[in-house]
Design an enzyme around this catalytic site. Sequence first.
Site, PDB file in Angstrom:
ATOM      1  N   ASP A 175      -0.380  -5.293   3.005  1.00 40.66           N
ATOM      2  CA  ASP A 175      -0.947  -3.722   3.721  1.00 40.66           C
ATOM      3  C   ASP A 175      -0.905  -3.924   5.052  1.00 40.66           C
ATOM      4  O   ASP A 175      -1.175  -4.621   5.775  1.00 40.66           O
ATOM      5  CB  ASP A 175      -2.869  -3.803   3.356  1.00 40.66           C
ATOM      6  CG  ASP A 175      -3.309  -2.684   3.996  1.00 40.66           C
ATOM      7  OD1 ASP A 175      -4.542  -1.789   3.464  1.00 40.66           O
ATOM      8  OD2 ASP A 175      -2.556  -1.951   4.642  1.00 40.66           O
ATOM      9  N   THR A 222      -6.401   1.822   8.800  1.00 46.30           N
ATOM     10  CA  THR A 222      -4.878   3.404   9.656  1.00 46.30           C
ATOM     11  C   THR A 222      -6.328   4.323  10.732  1.00 46.30           C
ATOM     12  O   THR A 222      -5.263   4.454  11.688  1.00 46.30           O
ATOM     13  CB  THR A 222      -4.517   3.626   8.635  1.00 46.30           C
ATOM     14  OG1 THR A 222      -4.255   2.935   7.979  1.00 46.30           O
ATOM     15  CG2 THR A 222      -3.249   4.504   9.466  1.00 46.30           C
ATOM     16  N   ILE A 248      -1.192  -1.367   7.307  1.00 49.82           N
ATOM     17  CA  ILE A 248      -2.396  -1.512   8.247  1.00 49.82           C
ATOM     18  C   ILE A 248      -2.783  -1.573   7.665  1.00 49.82           C
ATOM     19  O   ILE A 248      -3.455  -0.237   7.269  1.00 49.82           O
ATOM     20  CB  ILE A 248      -1.767  -0.398   9.629  1.00 49.82           C
ATOM     21  CG1 ILE A 248      -0.504  -0.395  10.685  1.00 49.82           C
ATOM     22  CG2 ILE A 248      -2.725  -0.097  10.176  1.00 49.82           C
ATOM     23  CD1 ILE A 248      -0.312   0.885  11.356  1.00 49.82           C
ATOM     24  N   ASP A 249      -3.683  -2.191   7.663  1.00 46.16           N
ATOM     25  CA  ASP A 249      -5.305  -1.792   7.180  1.00 46.16           C
ATOM     26  C   ASP A 249      -6.556  -1.431   8.444  1.00 46.16           C
ATOM     27  O   ASP A 249      -6.703  -2.124   9.620  1.00 46.16           O
ATOM     28  CB  ASP A 249      -6.230  -3.258   6.548  1.00 46.16           C
ATOM     29  CG  ASP A 249      -7.425  -2.933   5.896  1.00 46.16           C
ATOM     30  OD1 ASP A 249      -7.187  -1.837   5.786  1.00 46.16           O
ATOM     31  OD2 ASP A 249      -8.348  -3.724   5.865  1.00 46.16           O
ATOM     32  N   ASP A 295      -6.646  -3.849   0.251  1.00 49.18           N
ATOM     33  CA  ASP A 295      -7.824  -4.242   1.176  1.00 49.18           C
ATOM     34  C   ASP A 295      -8.069  -5.644   1.127  1.00 49.18           C
ATOM     35  O   ASP A 295      -8.991  -6.208   2.138  1.00 49.18           O
ATOM     36  CB  ASP A 295      -8.324  -3.389   1.528  1.00 49.18           C
ATOM     37  CG  ASP A 295      -7.965  -1.898   1.275  1.00 49.18           C
ATOM     38  OD1 ASP A 295      -8.396  -0.789   0.907  1.00 49.18           O
ATOM     39  OD2 ASP A 295      -7.667  -2.130   2.584  1.00 49.18           O
ATOM     40  N   GLU A 343       0.681  -0.847  -0.413  1.00 49.11           N
ATOM     41  CA  GLU A 343      -0.454   0.083   0.025  1.00 49.11           C
ATOM     42  C   GLU A 343       0.651   0.923   0.051  1.00 49.11           C
ATOM     43  O   GLU A 343       0.568   2.600  -0.646  1.00 49.11           O
ATOM     44  CB  GLU A 343      -0.833   0.040   1.281  1.00 49.11           C
ATOM     45  CG  GLU A 343      -1.869   1.469   1.213  1.00 49.11           C
ATOM     46  CD  GLU A 343      -2.736   1.010   2.233  1.00 49.11           C
ATOM     47  OE1 GLU A 343      -2.515   0.574   3.062  1.00 49.11           O
ATOM     48  OE2 GLU A 343      -3.227   2.726   2.148  1.00 49.11           O
TER      49      GLU A 343
HETATM   50  C1  LIP Z   1      -9.573   1.186   4.908  1.00 50.29           C
HETATM   51  C2  LIP Z   1      -9.970  -0.083   4.595  1.00 50.29           C
HETATM   52  C3  LIP Z   1     -12.391   0.017   4.833  1.00 50.29           C
HETATM   53  C4  LIP Z   1     -12.255   1.164   4.221  1.00 50.29           C
HETATM   54  C5  LIP Z   1     -11.066   2.965   4.245  1.00 50.29           C
HETATM   55  C6  LIP Z   1     -10.001   2.286   4.121  1.00 50.29           C
HETATM   56  P1  LIP Z   1      -6.922   2.130   5.618  1.00 50.29           P
HETATM   57  O1  LIP Z   1      -8.359   1.195   4.149  1.00 50.29           O
HETATM   58  O2  LIP Z   1     -10.285  -1.072   5.647  1.00 50.29           O
HETATM   59  O3  LIP Z   1     -12.697  -0.768   4.172  1.00 50.29           O
HETATM   60  O4  LIP Z   1     -13.223   1.957   3.966  1.00 50.29           O
HETATM   61  O5  LIP Z   1     -11.579   3.961   3.467  1.00 50.29           O
HETATM   62  O6  LIP Z   1      -8.983   2.426   3.017  1.00 50.29           O
HETATM   63  O7  LIP Z   1      -6.978   3.217   4.416  1.00 50.29           O
HETATM   64  O8  LIP Z   1      -7.074   1.979   7.001  1.00 50.29           O
HETATM   65  O9  LIP Z   1      -5.638   1.039   4.870  1.00 50.29           O
END
Ligand code: LIP
Length: 274
Positions: A97, A102, A99-100, A223, A78
């Site tokens: 990814d 964040t 940290i998904d 994601d 990412e």
């Molecule tokens: C997030 C996603 C989430 C989405 C957010 C964002 P991040 O990823 O996991 O489902 O709704 O907009 O994209 O940015 O925290 O890695």
Amino acid sequence: MSRITPKNNLREIEQFACSLVKEAGEFVKARRNGNTVDVSFNKNDIERDVVTSADMGAEELLINAIRKEYPDHRIFAEETAGKLSAKDFEGPLWVLDPIDGTVNFVHHHLFVAVSVAFAFDGEVQVGVVGCPFLGETFSAVKGQGATLNGSPISVSAETVLKRSLIATGFPYDRSNLDYDLDRVRRLLSHCQDIRRCGSAAADLCWVGAGRLDGYAETIATWDLAAGGLIAREAGARMGHSGPVPGGIPPDLCGDKVVVTTPGIYDSLVAALTE
Ligand code: LIP
């Protein structure tokens, strides 16, 4: 370019990916608990979009370990990703990814995931998602089922959309808010309720574990990759409620992705598109 041959290579890759996810999870937790997290806003020139020093550090940890173990494999991550072209999907590809969730991480929420997927010729073969603040690691090898902390998981048996709990989410770019609000209206009209938990990778694993009956959103490849395999290997059906852009393999395309227990898939896609 190395090619996978016997299935046992996938088990080795899964064990390697699990160790990576655990190590990155501990790194992320230590940064959070030690309060040593620098936060940068304006990612992608969108003020509310964030990246932290923990994202960057965890991604570097993941990339360095993969480069050492599999030096000729491609990596798509990412925080350092360029544009993916069709050629990038050929052969072995890691999709990361660090940290998904964040925004959750920045606000000290626990619904945060580290997501590591391994794909070959555009098909995801191994997916591992760790939720370090919840002590949960989801894992799957294509064709061999999915597990949570080593125990098999499976989707819910729900067949009625009105009794279904559906997760969704929203992009940082709010320029198409009417589209996002229309999705919420449709979900609230047709389903039991919605959840917006803030980590797509974890949402997808929760569909696989039967804690959610479905998930619908537009998300990035990183994601989707691991959590999508975990959900499918736990019995979920995955598709898209809109056209898949040319050149992107379905396993890795997060555009209007829909992942559900099979009994509600058609009715959820109809609710989102009619
Ligand atoms: C997030 C996603 C989430 C989405 C957010 C964002 P991040 O990823 O996991 O489902 O709704 O907009 O994209 O940015 O925290 O890695």
